[in-house]
Design an enzyme around this catalytic site. Structure first.
Site, PDB file in Angstrom:
ATOM      1  N   ARG A 209     -17.170   7.057   3.905  1.00 23.15           N
ATOM      2  CA  ARG A 209     -17.002   7.527   2.533  1.00 23.15           C
ATOM      3  C   ARG A 209     -18.339   7.757   1.844  1.00 23.15           C
ATOM      4  O   ARG A 209     -19.197   6.884   1.838  1.00 23.15           O
ATOM      5  CB  ARG A 209     -16.162   6.518   1.741  1.00 23.15           C
ATOM      6  CG  ARG A 209     -14.716   6.539   2.192  1.00 23.15           C
ATOM      7  CD  ARG A 209     -13.919   5.472   1.518  1.00 23.15           C
ATOM      8  NE  ARG A 209     -14.359   4.157   1.908  1.00 23.15           N
ATOM      9  CZ  ARG A 209     -13.926   3.041   1.343  1.00 23.15           C
ATOM     10  NH1 ARG A 209     -13.092   3.096   0.358  1.00 23.15           N
ATOM     11  NH2 ARG A 209     -14.366   1.869   1.765  1.00 23.15           N
TER      12      ARG A 209
ATOM     13  N   THR B  37     -11.680   3.058  -6.877  1.00 22.20           N
ATOM     14  CA  THR B  37     -12.121   3.565  -8.185  1.00 22.20           C
ATOM     15  C   THR B  37     -13.251   4.570  -7.936  1.00 22.20           C
ATOM     16  O   THR B  37     -14.436   4.252  -8.098  1.00 22.20           O
ATOM     17  CB  THR B  37     -12.595   2.405  -9.104  1.00 22.20           C
ATOM     18  OG1 THR B  37     -13.398   1.503  -8.335  1.00 22.20           O
ATOM     19  CG2 THR B  37     -11.442   1.660  -9.699  1.00 22.20           C
TER      20      THR B  37
ATOM     21  N   THR C 285     -13.694  -2.182  -8.837  1.00 17.36           N
ATOM     22  CA  THR C 285     -14.899  -2.091  -9.664  1.00 17.36           C
ATOM     23  C   THR C 285     -14.665  -1.083 -10.791  1.00 17.36           C
ATOM     24  O   THR C 285     -14.245   0.052 -10.534  1.00 17.36           O
ATOM     25  CB  THR C 285     -16.094  -1.634  -8.804  1.00 17.36           C
ATOM     26  OG1 THR C 285     -16.182  -2.508  -7.688  1.00 17.36           O
ATOM     27  CG2 THR C 285     -17.384  -1.663  -9.599  1.00 17.36           C
TER      28      THR C 285
ATOM     29  N   ASP D 155       0.867  -1.191   0.000  1.00 14.20           N
ATOM     30  CA  ASP D 155       0.000   0.000   0.000  1.00 14.20           C
ATOM     31  C   ASP D 155       0.898   1.234   0.000  1.00 14.20           C
ATOM     32  O   ASP D 155       2.014   1.195   0.530  1.00 14.20           O
ATOM     33  CB  ASP D 155      -0.908   0.012   1.245  1.00 14.20           C
ATOM     34  CG  ASP D 155      -2.158   0.856   1.039  1.00 14.20           C
ATOM     35  OD1 ASP D 155      -3.277   0.289   0.998  1.00 14.20           O
ATOM     36  OD2 ASP D 155      -2.021   2.101   0.900  1.00 14.20           O
TER      37      ASP D 155
ATOM     38  N   CYS E  73     -19.751   2.489  -3.294  1.00 15.95           N
ATOM     39  CA  CYS E  73     -20.070   1.445  -4.294  1.00 15.95           C
ATOM     40  C   CYS E  73     -21.380   1.756  -5.016  1.00 15.95           C
ATOM     41  O   CYS E  73     -21.369   2.211  -6.149  1.00 15.95           O
ATOM     42  CB  CYS E  73     -20.173   0.082  -3.620  1.00 15.95           C
ATOM     43  SG  CYS E  73     -18.573  -0.568  -3.151  1.00 15.95           S
TER      44      CYS E  73
HETATM   45  N1  LIG Z   1     -15.498  -1.549   0.176  1.00 12.43           N
HETATM   46  C1  LIG Z   1     -16.383  -2.313  -0.425  1.00 12.43           C
HETATM   47  O1  LIG Z   1     -17.410  -2.653   0.140  1.00 12.43           O
HETATM   48  C2  LIG Z   1     -16.182  -2.808  -1.828  1.00 12.43           C
HETATM   49  C3  LIG Z   1     -16.909  -3.926  -2.242  1.00 12.43           C
HETATM   50  C4  LIG Z   1     -16.712  -4.405  -3.512  1.00 12.43           C
HETATM   51  C5  LIG Z   1     -15.829  -3.757  -4.367  1.00 12.43           C
HETATM   52  N2  LIG Z   1     -15.149  -2.643  -3.949  1.00 12.43           N
HETATM   53  C6  LIG Z   1     -14.216  -2.025  -4.877  1.00 12.43           C
HETATM   54  O2  LIG Z   1     -12.907  -2.417  -4.503  1.00 12.43           O
HETATM   55  C7  LIG Z   1     -11.981  -1.351  -4.762  1.00 12.43           C
HETATM   56  C8  LIG Z   1     -11.249  -0.985  -3.479  1.00 12.43           C
HETATM   57  O3  LIG Z   1     -12.189  -0.477  -2.547  1.00 12.43           O
HETATM   58  P1  LIG Z   1     -11.869  -0.356  -1.007  1.00 12.43           P
HETATM   59  O4  LIG Z   1     -13.153  -0.093  -0.343  1.00 12.43           O
HETATM   60  O5  LIG Z   1     -11.052  -1.508  -0.534  1.00 12.43           O
HETATM   61  O6  LIG Z   1     -10.967   0.964  -1.002  1.00 12.43           O
HETATM   62  P2  LIG Z   1     -10.129   1.552   0.235  1.00 12.43           P
HETATM   63  O7  LIG Z   1     -10.066   3.011   0.024  1.00 12.43           O
HETATM   64  O8  LIG Z   1     -10.646   0.987   1.512  1.00 12.43           O
HETATM   65  O9  LIG Z   1      -8.675   0.938   0.043  1.00 12.43           O
HETATM   66  C9  LIG Z   1      -7.874   1.177  -1.040  1.00 12.43           C
HETATM   67  C10 LIG Z   1      -6.423   1.119  -0.583  1.00 12.43           C
HETATM   68  O10 LIG Z   1      -5.621   1.292  -1.750  1.00 12.43           O
HETATM   69  C11 LIG Z   1      -4.522   2.106  -1.418  1.00 12.43           C
HETATM   70  N3  LIG Z   1      -3.990   2.683  -2.638  1.00 12.43           N
HETATM   71  C12 LIG Z   1      -4.472   3.727  -3.361  1.00 12.43           C
HETATM   72  N4  LIG Z   1      -3.710   3.927  -4.447  1.00 12.43           N
HETATM   73  C13 LIG Z   1      -2.742   2.984  -4.414  1.00 12.43           C
HETATM   74  C14 LIG Z   1      -1.644   2.688  -5.269  1.00 12.43           C
HETATM   75  N5  LIG Z   1      -1.411   3.390  -6.385  1.00 12.43           N
HETATM   76  N6  LIG Z   1      -0.819   1.665  -4.926  1.00 12.43           N
HETATM   77  C15 LIG Z   1      -1.051   0.966  -3.803  1.00 12.43           C
HETATM   78  N7  LIG Z   1      -2.064   1.200  -2.953  1.00 12.43           N
HETATM   79  C16 LIG Z   1      -2.895   2.204  -3.269  1.00 12.43           C
HETATM   80  C17 LIG Z   1      -5.077   3.103  -0.429  1.00 12.43           C
HETATM   81  O11 LIG Z   1      -4.049   3.666   0.349  1.00 12.43           O
HETATM   82  C18 LIG Z   1      -6.045   2.235   0.385  1.00 12.43           C
HETATM   83  O12 LIG Z   1      -5.417   1.679   1.529  1.00 12.43           O
HETATM   84  C19 LIG Z   1     -12.816  -0.231  -5.366  1.00 12.43           C
HETATM   85  O13 LIG Z   1     -12.803  -0.343  -6.758  1.00 12.43           O
HETATM   86  C20 LIG Z   1     -14.211  -0.511  -4.845  1.00 12.43           C
HETATM   87  O14 LIG Z   1     -15.195   0.018  -5.679  1.00 12.43           O
HETATM   88  C21 LIG Z   1     -15.299  -2.178  -2.679  1.00 12.43           C
END
Ligand SMILES: NC(=O)c1ccc[n+]([C@@H]2O[C@H](COP(=O)([O-])OP(=O)(O)OC[C@H]3O[C@@H](n4cnc5c(N)ncnc54)[C@H](O)[C@@H]3O)[C@@H](O)[C@H]2O)c1
Length: 425
Positions: A332, A86, A121, A35, A261
């Site tokens: 968020r 995303t 996503t 990360d 989402c």
């Molecule tokens: N949270 C949910 O419920 C959920 C469910 C299904 C899908 N998603 C999808 O999954 C993806 C991630 O969501 P999330 O909720 O885990 O996000 P999040 O913000 O909780 O975590 C993302 C992590 O990625 C890190 N990051 C950002 N840019 C980076 C880079 N260039 N290199 C390395 N690390 C980097 C951030 O520091 C953060 O810790 C999104 O596309 C989201 O739409 C989320």
């Protein structure tokens, strides 16, 4: 093609999605959890997940998971799983910056035979049209000759301890039939609910984005029904309960649609549709309606206060719950903020109470400082905005004790019975 026991995994982006996945794999195989957020990595190294998706005990069970912010630590890996955010920008257009940056990072260390699996996503086409060209450009390698790609969307539901990464069926896909099979077998090692191998990366991408679009639209329909029934003085929940006795009536409820989402992903699909000359109507109508619910809720509350001759200008309202959903600390894109801002427009003084949120984060993200405890007998209006377990166990009498002798209790989440509250959505 790699054999399963030759795989050295990296998970890029350790948030709500990436960390639980890295932890599951880290129970069985070597995983580098990467990360760019140094503070996040420090906290994880110290054994604590601030998102509360993974307990301290579970984190300890992932004995083969190492955390890093260093590119060097990725050099040995041969399968990269990308789980970065995303979001949308201020114009509600997809912001692929984190995805592109993560692809650049991987491009720096990509080797012949490696596979990059995206989980974030996106819209159909993003993996092959937006991310793969970055991998090719930075690495100098050729797609589907030197390296391969896959897409496997995540379906976790933050705060939900029943539907977890391993117990939710997972869609997988790969850029060749052999890669698709390898990716599928990799996930089968941890996903006890099983996998569904989609016929292409685009199919898998499209499947994820429509799951959330369908949910958004279903809620929009129920929200519209609530607006109609409220105007007619009909209790929407009673209508939904009656209609719900039919075997194929879907059990959606009205409400705010926040989070990163459901309220965001449909814009990925509509953006892609517009870029190929189709202008979606139904999807965007649903988005507009859902985005307007905060203002609607406040208009309902204010009308009810006026009917009871409660002076609105300068009134005090308690908003119970700030997170975008119940029983998790995730702030968020919470639409409770729309309610708070709208109340402020009426010159109403708002106290926000949420036992789940970090006060610093609420202050930092929204300039809102939640109260540690709500005051007793102090409020002209109370809005139950989030169905946290704590609010559910309080019960109507305790909640009403927070209000002045004359107050309006608005139950957005059907936590109370129709008789116990003054207003429901
Ligand atoms: N949270 C949910 O419920 C959920 C469910 C299904 C899908 N998603 C999808 O999954 C993806 C991630 O969501 P999330 O909720 O885990 O996000 P999040 O913000 O909780 O975590 C993302 C992590 O990625 C890190 N990051 C950002 N840019 C980076 C880079 N260039 N290199 C390395 N690390 C980097 C951030 O520091 C953060 O810790 C999104 O596309 C989201 O739409 C989320």
């Amino acid at each position: 093609m790699h054999k399963l026991d030759e795989i050295r995994l990296a998970v890029i982006g350790l948030g709500y999605v990436g960390l639980p996945l890295a932890v599951e794999f880290g129970k069985y195989r070597t995983v580098v959890g990467f990360d760019i957020n140094q503070a996040r990595i420090e906290a994880l190294k110290a054994g604590h997940d601030a998102t509360l998706e993974v307990s301290d005990e579970e984190l300890k069970e992932a004995t083969q998971l190492r955390f890093s912010t260093q590119l060097n630590d990725l050099a040995e890996c041969n399968i990269f799983i990308v789980t970065v955010p995303t979001p949308i920008d201020g114009h509600k257009k997809p912001d692929l910056t984190p995805l592109i940056k993560a692809s650049q990072t991987i491009g720096e260390v990509l080797k012949k035979g490696d596979i990059v699996i995206y989980e974030s996503t996106v819209y159909p086409g993003a993996t092959e049209e937006d991310c793969v060209p970055v991998l090719e450009r930075i690495s100098g390698l050729k797609f589907n000759i030197d390296f391969f790609a896959g897409y496997s969307p995540e379906r976790i539901n933050p705060g939900d301890k029943e539907h977890r990464v391993t117990t939710i069926k997972k869609v997988t896909s790969g850029s060749t039939p052999e890669v698709a099979e390898l990716i599928d077998s990799l996930y089968r090692q941890i996903i006890t609910a099983g996998t569904h191998k989609a016929s292409s990366i685009k199919v898998a991408e499209a499947a994820k984005v429509i799951e959330n679009t369908q949910r958004d639209l279903n809620i929009a329909l129920i929200n519209e029904l609530a607006l109609i029934f409220n105007k007619m003085g009909i209790d929407t929940e009673a209508v939904l309960q009656a209609a719900g006795t039919k075997w194929n009536f879907l059990p959606f409820r009205p409400g705010l649609v926040g989070g990163h989402c459901i309220g965001v992903d449909p814009y990925y699909l509509t953006h892609k549709a517009e870029s190929i000359g189709y202008h979606p109507e139904i999807i965007l109508a649903g988005r507009r309606l859902n985005d307007s619910m905060g203002a609607y809720v406040v208009s309902q509350l204010v009308k009810a206060m006026l009917k009871r001759r409660i002076h609105v200008d300068g009134a005090r309202v308690l908003v119970m719950g700030l997170t975008f959903k119940e029983n998790c600390p995730d702030l968020r894109n919470t639409k409770v903020v729309d309610i708070i801002r709208e109340l402020a427009d009426y010159n109403i003084k708002v106290d926000v109470y949420d036992p789940w949120v970090s006060l610093e984060e609420a202050q930092h993200e929204y300039g809102i400082t939640p109260v540690a405890e709500p005051a007793n007998g102090a409020y002209d209006g109370i809005i139950l905005a989030v169905a946290h377990g704590q609010f559910n166990s309080l019960g109507a009498a305790s909640i009403r004790r927070l209000g002045k002798a004359e107050h309006v209790l608005y139950d957005l989440k059907y936590l109370l019975s129709a008789e116990e509250s003054d207003l429901r959505l």
